[in-house]
Motif scaffolding. Structure first.
Motif, PDB file in Angstrom:
ATOM      1  N   LEU A  17       0.617  -1.389   0.499  1.00  0.00           N
ATOM      2  CA  LEU A  17       0.083   0.204   0.078  1.00  0.00           C
ATOM      3  C   LEU A  17       0.667   1.382  -0.289  1.00  0.00           C
ATOM      4  O   LEU A  17       0.479   2.542  -0.777  1.00  0.00           O
ATOM      5  N   ALA A  18       2.182   0.859   1.148  1.00  0.00           N
ATOM      6  CA  ALA A  18       3.048   1.964   1.160  1.00  0.00           C
ATOM      7  C   ALA A  18       3.146   2.770  -0.591  1.00  0.00           C
ATOM      8  O   ALA A  18       3.957   3.406  -0.816  1.00  0.00           O
ATOM      9  N   ASN A  19       4.265   1.778  -1.271  1.00  0.00           N
ATOM     10  CA  ASN A  19       4.638   1.678  -2.452  1.00  0.00           C
ATOM     11  C   ASN A  19       3.535   2.036  -3.656  1.00  0.00           C
ATOM     12  O   ASN A  19       4.485   2.965  -4.780  1.00  0.00           O
ATOM     13  N   TYR A  20       2.174   1.785  -3.368  1.00  0.00           N
ATOM     14  CA  TYR A  20       0.853   2.524  -3.912  1.00  0.00           C
ATOM     15  C   TYR A  20       0.733   4.143  -3.814  1.00  0.00           C
ATOM     16  O   TYR A  20       0.548   4.401  -5.026  1.00  0.00           O
ATOM     17  N   PHE A  21       1.059   4.232  -2.869  1.00  0.00           N
ATOM     18  CA  PHE A  21       1.115   5.738  -2.648  1.00  0.00           C
ATOM     19  C   PHE A  21       2.636   6.527  -2.933  1.00  0.00           C
ATOM     20  O   PHE A  21       2.299   7.497  -3.769  1.00  0.00           O
ATOM     21  N   TYR A  22       3.670   5.854  -2.786  1.00  0.00           N
ATOM     22  CA  TYR A  22       4.963   6.473  -3.259  1.00  0.00           C
ATOM     23  C   TYR A  22       4.750   6.261  -5.158  1.00  0.00           C
ATOM     24  O   TYR A  22       5.396   7.794  -5.684  1.00  0.00           O
ATOM     25  N   ASP A  23       4.450   5.523  -5.803  1.00  0.00           N
ATOM     26  CA  ASP A  23       3.898   5.235  -7.020  1.00  0.00           C
ATOM     27  C   ASP A  23       3.216   6.701  -8.071  1.00  0.00           C
ATOM     28  O   ASP A  23       2.892   7.301  -8.402  1.00  0.00           O
ATOM     29  N   LEU A  24       2.216   7.080  -6.529  1.00  0.00           N
ATOM     30  CA  LEU A  24       0.570   7.814  -7.080  1.00  0.00           C
ATOM     31  C   LEU A  24       1.313   8.793  -7.068  1.00  0.00           C
ATOM     32  O   LEU A  24       1.384   9.952  -7.540  1.00  0.00           O
ATOM     33  N   SER A  25       2.583   9.149  -6.013  1.00  0.00           N
ATOM     34  CA  SER A  25       2.816  10.624  -5.463  1.00  0.00           C
ATOM     35  C   SER A  25       3.909  10.975  -6.859  1.00  0.00           C
ATOM     36  O   SER A  25       3.661  12.019  -7.061  1.00  0.00           O
ATOM     37  N   LYS A  26       4.806   9.696  -7.455  1.00  0.00           N
ATOM     38  CA  LYS A  26       5.646  10.582  -8.446  1.00  0.00           C
ATOM     39  C   LYS A  26       4.536  10.398  -9.438  1.00  0.00           C
ATOM     40  O   LYS A  26       5.294  11.686 -10.912  1.00  0.00           O
ATOM     41  N   LEU A  27       3.751   9.905  -9.939  1.00  0.00           N
ATOM     42  CA  LEU A  27       2.763   9.866 -10.835  1.00  0.00           C
ATOM     43  C   LEU A  27       1.689  11.224 -11.160  1.00  0.00           C
ATOM     44  O   LEU A  27       1.851  11.750 -11.784  1.00  0.00           O
ATOM     45  N   ILE A  28       1.607  11.653 -10.284  1.00  0.00           N
ATOM     46  CA  ILE A  28       0.911  12.723  -9.459  1.00  0.00           C
ATOM     47  C   ILE A  28       2.141  14.285  -9.879  1.00  0.00           C
ATOM     48  O   ILE A  28       1.326  15.104 -10.956  1.00  0.00           O
ATOM     49  N   PHE A  29       2.985  13.703  -9.456  1.00  0.00           N
ATOM     50  CA  PHE A  29       4.241  15.402  -9.857  1.00  0.00           C
ATOM     51  C   PHE A  29       4.442  15.020 -11.465  1.00  0.00           C
ATOM     52  O   PHE A  29       4.480  16.375 -11.973  1.00  0.00           O
ATOM     53  N   THR A  30       4.317  13.811 -12.204  1.00  0.00           N
ATOM     54  CA  THR A  30       4.737  13.951 -13.373  1.00  0.00           C
ATOM     55  C   THR A  30       3.452  14.795 -13.910  1.00  0.00           C
ATOM     56  O   THR A  30       3.923  15.321 -15.460  1.00  0.00           O
ATOM     57  N   ALA A  31       2.594  14.155 -13.811  1.00  0.00           N
ATOM     58  CA  ALA A  31       1.065  15.150 -14.826  1.00  0.00           C
ATOM     59  C   ALA A  31       1.646  16.227 -14.538  1.00  0.00           C
ATOM     60  O   ALA A  31       0.779  17.430 -15.556  1.00  0.00           O
ATOM     61  N   MET A  32       0.821  16.918 -13.336  1.00  0.00           N
ATOM     62  CA  MET A  32       0.327  17.553 -13.081  1.00  0.00           C
ATOM     63  C   MET A  32       1.711  19.160 -12.840  1.00  0.00           C
ATOM     64  O   MET A  32       1.021  19.992 -13.794  1.00  0.00           O
ATOM     65  N   VAL A  33       2.812  18.955 -12.351  1.00  0.00           N
ATOM     66  CA  VAL A  33       3.756  19.512 -12.445  1.00  0.00           C
ATOM     67  C   VAL A  33       4.480  19.662 -13.569  1.00  0.00           C
ATOM     68  O   VAL A  33       4.697  20.823 -13.702  1.00  0.00           O
ATOM     69  N   LEU A  34       5.033  19.188 -13.941  1.00  0.00           N
ATOM     70  CA  LEU A  34       5.650  18.934 -15.093  1.00  0.00           C
ATOM     71  C   LEU A  34       4.275  19.095 -16.241  1.00  0.00           C
ATOM     72  O   LEU A  34       5.343  20.244 -17.388  1.00  0.00           O
ATOM     73  N   GLY A  35       3.947  18.248 -16.165  1.00  0.00           N
ATOM     74  CA  GLY A  35       2.549  18.527 -17.599  1.00  0.00           C
ATOM     75  C   GLY A  35       2.318  20.373 -17.457  1.00  0.00           C
ATOM     76  O   GLY A  35       1.641  21.467 -18.414  1.00  0.00           O
ATOM     77  N   GLY A  36       2.249  21.011 -15.666  1.00  0.00           N
ATOM     78  CA  GLY A  36       1.571  22.435 -15.926  1.00  0.00           C
ATOM     79  C   GLY A  36       2.745  23.631 -16.493  1.00  0.00           C
ATOM     80  O   GLY A  36       2.627  24.447 -16.195  1.00  0.00           O
ATOM     81  N   MET A  37       3.699  22.957 -16.363  1.00  0.00           N
ATOM     82  CA  MET A  37       4.890  23.648 -16.549  1.00  0.00           C
ATOM     83  C   MET A  37       5.162  23.762 -18.176  1.00  0.00           C
ATOM     84  O   MET A  37       6.017  24.532 -18.862  1.00  0.00           O
ATOM     85  N   SER A  38       4.508  22.727 -18.793  1.00  0.00           N
ATOM     86  CA  SER A  38       4.983  22.187 -19.921  1.00  0.00           C
ATOM     87  C   SER A  38       4.349  23.952 -21.531  1.00  0.00           C
ATOM     88  O   SER A  38       4.868  24.022 -22.098  1.00  0.00           O
ATOM     89  N   PRO A  39       3.507  24.038 -20.836  1.00  0.00           N
ATOM     90  CA  PRO A  39       2.684  25.216 -21.604  1.00  0.00           C
ATOM     91  C   PRO A  39       3.962  26.180 -21.960  1.00  0.00           C
ATOM     92  O   PRO A  39       3.949  27.181 -21.995  1.00  0.00           O
ATOM     93  N   LEU A  40       5.326  26.600 -20.839  1.00  0.00           N
ATOM     94  CA  LEU A  40       6.033  27.459 -20.837  1.00  0.00           C
ATOM     95  C   LEU A  40       6.804  27.392 -22.108  1.00  0.00           C
ATOM     96  O   LEU A  40       7.460  28.390 -23.332  1.00  0.00           O
ATOM     97  N   LEU A  41       6.601  26.450 -22.433  1.00  0.00           N
ATOM     98  CA  LEU A  41       7.051  25.776 -23.857  1.00  0.00           C
ATOM     99  C   LEU A  41       7.187  26.425 -25.215  1.00  0.00           C
ATOM    100  O   LEU A  41       7.650  26.543 -25.772  1.00  0.00           O
ATOM    101  N   THR A  42       5.488  26.744 -24.970  1.00  0.00           N
ATOM    102  CA  THR A  42       4.855  26.697 -26.002  1.00  0.00           C
ATOM    103  C   THR A  42       4.081  28.569 -25.860  1.00  0.00           C
ATOM    104  O   THR A  42       4.041  29.134 -24.702  1.00  0.00           O
ATOM    105  N   ASP A  43       2.895  28.724 -26.725  1.00  0.00           N
ATOM    106  CA  ASP A  43       3.065  30.356 -26.625  1.00  0.00           C
ATOM    107  C   ASP A  43       1.416  30.301 -25.935  1.00  0.00           C
ATOM    108  O   ASP A  43       0.650  31.382 -26.167  1.00  0.00           O
ATOM    109  N   GLU A  44       0.516  28.933 -25.617  1.00  0.00           N
ATOM    110  CA  GLU A  44      -0.778  28.847 -24.601  1.00  0.00           C
ATOM    111  C   GLU A  44       0.282  29.189 -22.875  1.00  0.00           C
ATOM    112  O   GLU A  44      -1.432  28.605 -22.606  1.00  0.00           O
ATOM    113  N   PHE A  45       0.810  29.533 -22.834  1.00  0.00           N
ATOM    114  CA  PHE A  45       0.820  30.098 -21.137  1.00  0.00           C
ATOM    115  C   PHE A  45       0.401  30.862 -21.308  1.00  0.00           C
ATOM    116  O   PHE A  45       0.157  32.259 -20.899  1.00  0.00           O
TER     117      PHE A  45
END
Length: 74
Positions: A17-45
């Motif tokens: 269960l702890a491994n599941y939540f750690y993996d979920l944490s990594k997934l959330i970071f990748t999707a929301m944080v890095l995905g939220g910063m990706s528009p900096l590379l385009t003109d849709e910021f």
């Protein structure tokens, strides 16, 4: 022998269960944080939307990692 098997089962469940939540944490970071910063590379910021997405992603990442840590401790 039966009590030892129960303790091993409980320990194994907690670790999985702890491994599941750690993996979920990594997934959330990748999707929301890095995905939220990706528009900096385009003109849709959009400053408000992207900033909120990054902040919510960081908070969610922290909370899921904290929950995984609490599960392992107790």
């Amino acid at each position: 022998m039966g009590q030892r098997d129960e303790k091993d089962k409980v320990k194994s469940r907690k670790e999985k269960l702890a491994n599941y939540f750690y993996d979920l944490s990594k997934l959330i970071f990748t999707a929301m944080v890095l995905g939220g910063m990706s528009p900096l590379l385009t003109d849709e910021f959009r400053p408000l939307y992207n900033t909120c997405m990054v902040i919510v992603g960081l908070i969610s990442t922290y909370l899921t990692a904290y929950l995984a840590n609490r599960i392992l401790k107790y």
